[in-house]
Design an enzyme around this catalytic site. Structure first.
Site, PDB file in Angstrom:
ATOM      1  N   HIS A   1       0.846  -1.341  -0.141  1.00 51.82           N
ATOM      2  CA  HIS A   1      -0.002   0.105   0.098  1.00 51.82           C
ATOM      3  C   HIS A   1       0.951   1.265  -0.106  1.00 51.82           C
ATOM      4  CE1 HIS A   1      -3.035   2.679   1.106  1.00 51.82           C
ATOM      5  NE2 HIS A   1      -3.983   1.874   0.814  1.00 51.82           N
TER       6      HIS A   1
ATOM      7  N   ASP B   1      -8.150  -5.336  -0.228  1.00 53.99           N
ATOM      8  CA  ASP B   1      -8.272  -6.249  -1.213  1.00 53.99           C
ATOM      9  C   ASP B   1      -7.717  -7.503  -1.488  1.00 53.99           C
ATOM     10  OD1 ASP B   1     -10.399  -4.417  -2.135  1.00 53.99           O
ATOM     11  OD2 ASP B   1      -8.950  -3.045  -3.147  1.00 53.99           O
TER      12      ASP B   1
HETATM   13  C1  LIG Z   1      -0.046  -0.131  -3.712  1.00 53.38           C
HETATM   14  C2  LIG Z   1       1.320  -0.076  -4.656  1.00 53.38           C
HETATM   15  C3  LIG Z   1       1.087   0.617  -5.846  1.00 53.38           C
HETATM   16  C4  LIG Z   1       2.064   0.713  -3.794  1.00 53.38           C
HETATM   17  O1  LIG Z   1       3.542   0.628  -4.284  1.00 53.38           O
HETATM   18  P1  LIG Z   1       4.484   1.624  -3.738  1.00 53.38           P
HETATM   19  O2  LIG Z   1       4.216   2.873  -3.474  1.00 53.38           O
HETATM   20  O3  LIG Z   1       5.816   1.262  -4.546  1.00 53.38           O
HETATM   21  O4  LIG Z   1       4.909   0.711  -2.365  1.00 53.38           O
HETATM   22  P2  LIG Z   1       6.139   0.587  -1.392  1.00 53.38           P
HETATM   23  O5  LIG Z   1       7.054   2.124  -1.592  1.00 53.38           O
HETATM   24  O6  LIG Z   1       5.976   0.175  -0.094  1.00 53.38           O
HETATM   25  O7  LIG Z   1       7.106  -0.432  -2.259  1.00 53.38           O
HETATM   26  C5  LIG Z   1       8.121  -0.833  -1.916  1.00 53.38           C
HETATM   27  C6  LIG Z   1       9.079  -1.726  -2.727  1.00 53.38           C
HETATM   28  O8  LIG Z   1       8.184  -3.062  -2.631  1.00 53.38           O
HETATM   29  C7  LIG Z   1       7.615  -3.442  -4.045  1.00 53.38           C
HETATM   30  N1  LIG Z   1       6.235  -3.666  -3.822  1.00 53.38           N
HETATM   31  C8  LIG Z   1       5.340  -3.458  -3.364  1.00 53.38           C
HETATM   32  N2  LIG Z   1       4.219  -3.980  -3.541  1.00 53.38           N
HETATM   33  C9  LIG Z   1       4.458  -5.004  -4.197  1.00 53.38           C
HETATM   34  C10 LIG Z   1       3.454  -6.019  -4.497  1.00 53.38           C
HETATM   35  N3  LIG Z   1       2.380  -6.054  -4.363  1.00 53.38           N
HETATM   36  N4  LIG Z   1       4.249  -6.789  -5.452  1.00 53.38           N
HETATM   37  C11 LIG Z   1       5.426  -6.991  -5.516  1.00 53.38           C
HETATM   38  N5  LIG Z   1       6.479  -6.003  -5.088  1.00 53.38           N
HETATM   39  C12 LIG Z   1       5.831  -5.033  -4.544  1.00 53.38           C
HETATM   40  C13 LIG Z   1       7.634  -2.131  -4.709  1.00 53.38           C
HETATM   41  O9  LIG Z   1       7.768  -2.331  -6.194  1.00 53.38           O
HETATM   42  C14 LIG Z   1       8.950  -1.392  -4.306  1.00 53.38           C
HETATM   43  O10 LIG Z   1      10.079  -2.035  -4.735  1.00 53.38           O
HETATM   44  P3  LIG Z   1      11.410  -1.110  -5.201  1.00 53.38           P
HETATM   45  O11 LIG Z   1      11.801  -0.632  -3.793  1.00 53.38           O
HETATM   46  O12 LIG Z   1      12.089  -2.225  -5.819  1.00 53.38           O
HETATM   47  O13 LIG Z   1      10.742   0.105  -6.033  1.00 53.38           O
HETATM   48  C15 LIG Z   1       1.805  -1.444  -4.730  1.00 53.38           C
HETATM   49  O14 LIG Z   1       2.124  -1.916  -3.423  1.00 53.38           O
HETATM   50  C16 LIG Z   1       1.074  -2.441  -5.262  1.00 53.38           C
HETATM   51  O15 LIG Z   1       1.152  -2.378  -6.774  1.00 53.38           O
HETATM   52  N6  LIG Z   1       0.371  -3.453  -4.998  1.00 53.38           N
HETATM   53  C17 LIG Z   1      -0.559  -4.294  -5.645  1.00 53.38           C
HETATM   54  C18 LIG Z   1      -1.834  -3.641  -6.190  1.00 53.38           C
HETATM   55  C19 LIG Z   1      -2.742  -3.596  -5.307  1.00 53.38           C
HETATM   56  O16 LIG Z   1      -2.981  -4.411  -4.296  1.00 53.38           O
HETATM   57  N7  LIG Z   1      -3.500  -2.227  -5.194  1.00 53.38           N
HETATM   58  C20 LIG Z   1      -4.657  -1.981  -4.227  1.00 53.38           C
HETATM   59  C21 LIG Z   1      -4.187  -0.982  -3.328  1.00 53.38           C
HETATM   60  S1  LIG Z   1      -5.304  -0.690  -1.936  1.00 53.38           S
END
Ligand SMILES: CC(C)(COP(=O)(O)OP(=O)(O)OC[C@H]1O[C@@H](n2cnc3c(N)ncnc32)[C@H](O)[C@@H]1OP(=O)(O)O)[C@@H](O)C(=O)NCCC(=O)NCCS
Length: 381
Positions: free
Chosen positions: A261, A317
């Protein structure tokens, strides 16, 4: 001006003041108008939470009775709206239908004031009341079934299940559905809510603001995640397949849907409640496969991410799709259900935006060329 910094995706940027919702991402807490989500999800109904979101205070018994009556009386869809749903291309996603229908609804309101960009959004509450009927009607027409008229003796969540399936759910299923809507009703300045506020800031109507928000919610990085989680569970199929599936997905740099998230850096409190609902329904219906697969995905994914120093937790979700599936809801309706819940929050934000409006107009960091030489058309390649 020189102090203004650029943040991709507006991350960390404060884009406005709001008293509606506090997401405490560090500690995994969520509040609507100061009330804890755990209290709201265990003690309130969706109608009560909608009242809170629109008025900023919990209703008294009389206020809640009047408000619920008003919401329930607004559920019925007028014939032209049903016709539009019938005529909508069958292969469209229901989110596309919903986005179009919300604006169509504006043509069938009784009060002129509801068309005004400065209207009091509480008067357009029928949007919130009618969205479940629109979603249910789309599903039923698509499957060659008749429209089921709403019942005013059922909660918002239970009435949705009734209009969808034509069977009154038992108390437990109806209550879980209603509480799932509470969990999704509001979440501060996420992409769709911000969209609603940006549109509202131009003094556009409530309908246009909500319709734009629905478009924003459709994307898989926002509302579309639970549908994708469900597809993942079906693809993985069994607990034994989880580890190889995840290793492969991570090697291919795929995002694991339902995990992570932008704001929560601790466990999303809604996912804890949602997991409880899933456990209750899994036991009740004697089907724990989805829960078992999800718990294993959570365990292995967190293990893998912690090895990389990135603690990532499930979001709301991760479990919601499986809850809906056990309630007999097909997966292409999951995101529309999110919209059905969030419509209350969007209206609250439109109302708040209008109370102290300033048009949103950020700047872009221009990285393109300047003063390019004009080539004649025959010289262009
Ligand atoms: C929601 C989301 C876009 C947030 O991403 P974010 O702001 O980059 O989150 P973070 O900064 O905490 O991520 C840290 C790292 O973990 C990775 N990461 C985070 N969520 C991940 C996931 N679901 N799957 C794989 N890797 C993930 C990111 O790519 C990032 O990697 P990096 O440091 O190499 O760039 C992301 O977690 C995601 O795409 N989740 C899946 C979609 C989803 O469930 N969306 C509903 C949200 S309510």
């Amino acid at each position: 001006m020189a102090d203004i910094t650029y943040a991709k995706g507006l991350e960390g940027v404060i884009a406005g003041e709001s008293s509606i919702c506090k997401v405490d991402g560090e500690n995994g807490r969520l509040y609507y108008y100061g009330y804890r989500i755990t209290d709201l999800a265990t003690r309130a109904t969706f109608e009560e939470v909608t009242y809170l979101l629109l008025y900023g205070e919990l209703p008294t018994t009389k206020q809640l009775t009047d408000f619920s009556r008003r919401m329930r009386k607004s559920r019925e869809l007028k014939p032209p709206i049903l016709q539009m749903i019938k005529d909508f291309p069958r292969d469209s996603h229901p989110m596309e239908l919903l986005q179009s229908t919300v604006n169509f609804l504006s043509g069938y309101v009784d009060h002129k004031i509801e068309h005004s960009p400065t209207c009091n959004c509480r008067q357009t509450l029928h949007q919130v009341a009618q969205i479940p009927g629109v979603i249910a009607a789309f599903y039923r027409f698509k499957n060659g079934l008749d429209y089921i008229p709403p019942r005013d003796d059922l909660s918002h969540g239970a009435n949705f299940l009734w209009q969808l399936k034509g069977e009154v759910p038992d108390n437990e299923d109806g209550e879980i559905m209603d509480k799932c809507l509470i969990l999704h009703a509001e979440h501060s300045f996420n992409a769709s809510t911000f969209t609603a506020r940006v549109v509202a800031s131009t003094l556009s109507t409530c309908y246009c603001s909500i319709s734009a928000a629905i478009g924003s919610l459709f994307g898989s990085l926002h509302g579309g995640a639970n549908e994708k989680v469900m597809a993942m569970v079906e693809e993985i199929d069994s607990v034994e397949n989880v580890r190889p599936w995840l290793e492969n997905a991570l090697a291919e740099k795929k995002k694991v849907m339902g995990m992570g998230h932008r704001v929560y850096k601790a466990k999303d409190p809604r996912s804890v409640i949602m997991e409880d609902f899933l456990r209750t329904l899994s036991i009740k219906y004697g089907d724990t496969r989805k829960l078992d697969v999800l718990k294993e995905v959570e365990k292995v994914f967190r293990e893998k991410m912690e090895e990389k120093g990135k603690p990532i937790y499930p979001n709301v979700d991760f479990f919601s799709g499986s809850v809906y599936s056990l309630l007999g809801i097909p997966s292409n309706l999951f995101t529309p259900i999110f919209a059905m819940a969030r419509a209350s929050g969007w209206l609250a934000h439109i109302l708040e935006q209008r109370q102290d409006n300033r048009l949103f107009r950020p700047k872009a960091l221009y990285v393109g060329d300047l003063d390019r030489e004009w080539p004649e058309i025959e010289d262009r390649i």
